[in-house]
Write a protein that holds these residues in place. Structure first.
Motif, PDB file in Angstrom:
ATOM      1  N   ASP A   1      10.302  -3.984  -2.065  1.00 24.91           N
ATOM      2  CA  ASP A   1      10.184  -2.780  -1.240  1.00 24.91           C
ATOM      3  C   ASP A   1       9.902  -1.534  -2.093  1.00 24.91           C
ATOM      4  N   ASP A   2       8.643  -1.381  -2.505  1.00 29.60           N
ATOM      5  CA  ASP A   2       8.254  -0.279  -3.390  1.00 29.60           C
ATOM      6  C   ASP A   2       8.554   1.097  -2.799  1.00 29.60           C
ATOM      7  N   ASN A   3       8.327   1.281  -1.512  1.00 29.26           N
ATOM      8  CA  ASN A   3       8.525   2.604  -0.911  1.00 29.26           C
ATOM      9  C   ASN A   3       9.936   2.797  -0.348  1.00 29.26           C
ATOM     10  N   GLN A   4      10.800   1.810  -0.555  1.00 27.92           N
ATOM     11  CA  GLN A   4      12.221   1.898  -0.169  1.00 27.92           C
ATOM     12  C   GLN A   4      12.438   2.221   1.305  1.00 27.92           C
ATOM     13  N   ASP A   5      11.604   1.626   2.192  1.00 30.69           N
ATOM     14  CA  ASP A   5      11.779   1.863   3.621  1.00 30.69           C
ATOM     15  C   ASP A   5      12.601   0.778   4.305  1.00 30.69           C
ATOM     16  N   GLY A   6      13.082  -0.189   3.531  1.00 30.01           N
ATOM     17  CA  GLY A   6      13.901  -1.262   4.088  1.00 30.01           C
ATOM     18  C   GLY A   6      13.103  -2.361   4.757  1.00 30.01           C
ATOM     19  N   LYS A   7      11.781  -2.333   4.608  1.00 29.98           N
ATOM     20  CA  LYS A   7      10.895  -3.322   5.207  1.00 29.98           C
ATOM     21  C   LYS A   7       9.889  -3.783   4.161  1.00 29.98           C
ATOM     22  N   VAL A   8       9.213  -4.890   4.465  1.00 31.21           N
ATOM     23  CA  VAL A   8       8.210  -5.421   3.544  1.00 31.21           C
ATOM     24  C   VAL A   8       6.835  -5.286   4.188  1.00 31.21           C
ATOM     25  N   SER A   9       5.980  -4.469   3.574  1.00 28.69           N
ATOM     26  CA  SER A   9       4.601  -4.317   4.051  1.00 28.69           C
ATOM     27  C   SER A   9       3.778  -5.515   3.592  1.00 28.69           C
ATOM     28  N   PHE A  10       2.553  -5.613   4.104  1.00 25.74           N
ATOM     29  CA  PHE A  10       1.682  -6.702   3.679  1.00 25.74           C
ATOM     30  C   PHE A  10       1.417  -6.607   2.178  1.00 25.74           C
ATOM     31  N   GLN A  11       1.162  -5.396   1.689  1.00 27.55           N
ATOM     32  CA  GLN A  11       0.897  -5.220   0.254  1.00 27.55           C
ATOM     33  C   GLN A  11       2.104  -5.640  -0.577  1.00 27.55           C
ATOM     34  N   GLU A  12       3.289  -5.289  -0.125  1.00 27.94           N
ATOM     35  CA  GLU A  12       4.509  -5.679  -0.840  1.00 27.94           C
ATOM     36  C   GLU A  12       4.688  -7.201  -0.799  1.00 27.94           C
ATOM     37  N   TYR A  13       4.365  -7.809   0.325  1.00 26.18           N
ATOM     38  CA  TYR A  13       4.442  -9.264   0.446  1.00 26.18           C
ATOM     39  C   TYR A  13       3.450  -9.935  -0.503  1.00 26.18           C
TER      40      TYR A  13
END
Length: 91
Positions: A56-68
């Protein structure tokens, strides 16, 4: 390879259920169903939460496609290194 890329994208989109990011439960279901043979501890919610925090690079508590894709890239690199070292041992 095209089919593999389409599968990665479709599995993520299916798991996200129309949202842009994966929350904790959907992320755990995705890694359990699709990466359980590669990753250890996918049954452990605490281990999966720790994995999410690392992605979670942006620390939003979720996983984006890019983070995945960071996770997918790491796993692909690890498998490649394992296969390469396994081939070197056979020579």
């Amino acid at each position: 390879m095209e089919g593999a890329i389409k599968t990665v994208v479709m599995q993520y989109l299916s798991s996200a259920r129309g949202k842009e990011n994966l929350g904790g439960k959907n992320f755990q279901k995705l890694v359990q169903s699709q990466l359980g043979n590669i990753l250890s501890d996918t049954e452990s919610s605490s281990a999966v939460k720790e994995m999410m925090r690392g992605l979670d690079d942006n620390q939003d508590g979720k996983v984006s496609f890019q983070e995945y894709m960071t996770l997918v890239g790491y796993l692909a690199t690890s498998l490649s290194e394992q296969k390469a070292s396994g081939q070197e041992d056979k020579h």
